[in-house]
Design an enzyme around this catalytic site. Sequence first.
Site, PDB file in Angstrom:
ATOM      1  N   TYR A  31       0.858  -1.198   0.000  1.00 33.11           N
ATOM      2  CA  TYR A  31       0.000   0.000   0.000  1.00 33.11           C
ATOM      3  C   TYR A  31       0.881   1.231   0.000  1.00 33.11           C
ATOM      4  O   TYR A  31       1.815   1.334   0.799  1.00 33.11           O
ATOM      5  CB  TYR A  31      -0.913   0.004   1.232  1.00 33.11           C
ATOM      6  CG  TYR A  31      -1.831   1.209   1.295  1.00 33.11           C
ATOM      7  CD1 TYR A  31      -2.839   1.387   0.341  1.00 33.11           C
ATOM      8  CD2 TYR A  31      -1.708   2.168   2.297  1.00 33.11           C
ATOM      9  CE1 TYR A  31      -3.690   2.493   0.395  1.00 33.11           C
ATOM     10  CE2 TYR A  31      -2.553   3.265   2.357  1.00 33.11           C
ATOM     11  CZ  TYR A  31      -3.549   3.424   1.402  1.00 33.11           C
ATOM     12  OH  TYR A  31      -4.383   4.520   1.464  1.00 33.11           O
ATOM     13  N   ASP A  70       9.228   2.828  -0.001  1.00 32.96           N
ATOM     14  CA  ASP A  70       8.163   3.507   0.734  1.00 32.96           C
ATOM     15  C   ASP A  70       8.382   3.175   2.211  1.00 32.96           C
ATOM     16  O   ASP A  70       8.005   2.106   2.684  1.00 32.96           O
ATOM     17  CB  ASP A  70       6.796   3.023   0.247  1.00 32.96           C
ATOM     18  CG  ASP A  70       5.667   3.739   0.984  1.00 32.96           C
ATOM     19  OD1 ASP A  70       5.933   4.352   2.039  1.00 32.96           O
ATOM     20  OD2 ASP A  70       4.519   3.662   0.510  1.00 32.96           O
ATOM     21  N   LYS A 109       4.294   9.417   8.751  1.00 25.79           N
ATOM     22  CA  LYS A 109       3.994   8.930  10.103  1.00 25.79           C
ATOM     23  C   LYS A 109       4.929   9.514  11.172  1.00 25.79           C
ATOM     24  O   LYS A 109       4.680  10.614  11.649  1.00 25.79           O
ATOM     25  CB  LYS A 109       3.985   7.400  10.121  1.00 25.79           C
ATOM     26  CG  LYS A 109       2.940   6.854   9.105  1.00 25.79           C
ATOM     27  CD  LYS A 109       2.455   5.479   9.424  1.00 25.79           C
ATOM     28  CE  LYS A 109       1.614   4.892   8.296  1.00 25.79           C
ATOM     29  NZ  LYS A 109       0.202   4.755   8.564  1.00 25.79           N
TER      30      LYS A 109
HETATM   31  N1  PMP Z   1       2.732   4.172   2.388  1.00 26.16           N
HETATM   32  C1  PMP Z   1       2.649   3.285   3.386  1.00 26.16           C
HETATM   33  C2  PMP Z   1       3.670   2.192   3.481  1.00 26.16           C
HETATM   34  C3  PMP Z   1       1.625   3.385   4.328  1.00 26.16           C
HETATM   35  O1  PMP Z   1       1.539   2.480   5.312  1.00 26.16           O
HETATM   36  C4  PMP Z   1       0.686   4.429   4.216  1.00 26.16           C
HETATM   37  C5  PMP Z   1      -0.456   4.605   5.199  1.00 26.16           C
HETATM   38  N2  PMP Z   1      -0.688   3.633   6.087  1.00 26.16           N
HETATM   39  C6  PMP Z   1       0.816   5.328   3.156  1.00 26.16           C
HETATM   40  C7  PMP Z   1       1.854   5.173   2.265  1.00 26.16           C
HETATM   41  C8  PMP Z   1      -0.149   6.457   2.975  1.00 26.16           C
HETATM   42  O2  PMP Z   1       0.040   7.395   3.972  1.00 26.16           O
HETATM   43  P1  PMP Z   1      -1.143   8.408   4.373  1.00 26.16           P
HETATM   44  O3  PMP Z   1      -2.196   7.581   5.037  1.00 26.16           O
HETATM   45  O4  PMP Z   1      -0.472   9.385   5.269  1.00 26.16           O
HETATM   46  O5  PMP Z   1      -1.621   9.032   3.100  1.00 26.16           O
END
Ligand code: PMP
Length: 443
Positions: free
Chosen positions: A147, A242, A270
Site C-alpha cells: 500500500y 516507501d 507517520k
Molecule cells: N505508504 C505506506 C507504506 C503506508 O503504510 C501508508 C499509510 N498507512 C501510506 C503510504 C499512505 O500514507 P497516508 O495515510 O499518510 O496518506
Amino acid sequence: MADSSGRRSAELFDRALEIFPGGVNSPVRAFRAVGGVPPFMVGGEGAFVTDADGRSYIDYLGSWGPLILGHAHPAVEAAVADASRAGLTFGAPTEREVVLGELIRSAMPSLERLRFVSTGTEAAMSALRLARAYTGRTKILKFDGGYHGHSDALLVAAGSGLLTNALPSSAGVPDAWVADTISVPFNDLEAVEHALSVHPGAIAAVIVEPVAGNMGVIPPADGFLDGLRELTRREGALLIFDEVITGFRVALGGAQARFGVSPDLTCVGKIIGGGLPAAAYGGRAEIMRLIAPEGPVYQAGTLSGNPVAMAAGAATLRQLHTPGCYDRLESLGKRLEDGIVQAAARAGATVTVQRVGSMLTPFFTDQPVRDESAARRCDTRLYGRFLHGLLDRGVYAPPSQFEAWFVSLAHTERDLDQSISAIDDALRTAISETKAGSGPAAG
Ligand code: PMP
C-alpha cells in the site's frame, strides 16, 4: 465513570454513520473486518488510550505508526505548544522545515534533497511522477498487498483496507490510469526480473515497502532488497522505498539502514510528523533537482512543511537519538512476540508471529507468510474474535489481520506482560467460541 457497555461509543457511531461514509474518515477504522462498534477515543497518555466510555486500553495501534514515543510525550507536547503560539501556518519558509529536513537527512543520508508534503499518499504519488519524469518511462512496478496511499495509479492489489473490504482495486479508477501499473508477488525476485524483461526500457520505478506492513508484517526475504537494487540498476529503473511505516521505526535510518540497501528515492511519513500530518519524499540530488521550482515536475502544498507538524516531528526525532532506544524497541518487540507465541501454545492456537523490531503481526496460520496470497489464507474470523476479546480485556490492537501492531518507547515490560495475559485469555476464548460456532462474527 467507565461504562463497560460501550454505550457512548455506540451513540457516537450512530451519529457518525449519519454524516460520514461508514461512520469514519478512513476505512479500516470502521471495524468492518472484525465486526462491532469502534471505540471512540477521547485521550491518550504514554502507552494507554481511553475511550468515550471511560475504558482504558494498552495501545498497540499507535495511530497506525506515528506514535513511536507513545501518546502525549512531554517533549512533543511542549514543541507543539511553542510552535502553535508562534503561528499555525505562514505559507512561507520557516526555520522549522530546515531543522526537520536536516534531522531526516542526517539519519537517512540517501535523501540528499527532500520535499515535505502532508500525507504518505502525496509522498508516494509525487515520487512516482518524479521517477517518470527522470527516466522518461511510464510503467511502474509494485507488489501485491503493498500500500502506497490512495492515488489512482497505486490502487492496484493495494493491501489492508482493500484486502479487508475484499476490493481487488477501487471503483472510480479508470482502467487506463492503472494500465501502466504492474503488480507482482512480494519477495519474488523472479517475478520482478520477468516483468522487467517483458517491458524492456519501459519501467520507470519499482516501489516497495521494504518491510511490508499493509498485509500484516512481512519481512523481506534474504537477498530480496539487494536483488531489487541490482535489477533496477541494471534496467535503468529507479528503486523507491516507501518507508512511511518503516522510516525511524525499524532503525533510526529506516529499513535502508537496517538492511543496508540504498534506494534512489524514499517516502517517509507517520513518525516524521510526530502525530501531526507530515510526510516527505526525497533522494538523490540529481533526481530531486527536477522538482519545481528547480525543475519541470510540478508539486505543491498549502500546508506542506506546516510549522506545528515540523516541530512535533523534530521533537520526536530528537528523542529517537537517545542512546539505546532502538535496542529497547527491539527487546520490547521480542518480549511481545515471545509472549504471543507462548500464549498461543498454551491456548492451542495456531499463530505465526512475524516481527521486525517494534512492528509485528500475529497471523492465524501455521505457515510463514511471505506474500499477500499467504496472508489471505489466514483465519480472519478467528482474528476478529481475538480482537474483540482483547478489547474486552483492555488491549487495543489493529482491527484487521492485515495490519502491523506497534510497540512504543512508552510501553513498559509490565504493560507487555499484562497484555500477554490478556492475549492468553482472549485466545482461549476465541478458540472455544470458534469451536462452539458463537461469538461476534467477523465480516
Ligand atoms: N505508504 C505506506 C507504506 C503506508 O503504510 C501508508 C499509510 N498507512 C501510506 C503510504 C499512505 O500514507 P497516508 O495515510 O499518510 O496518506
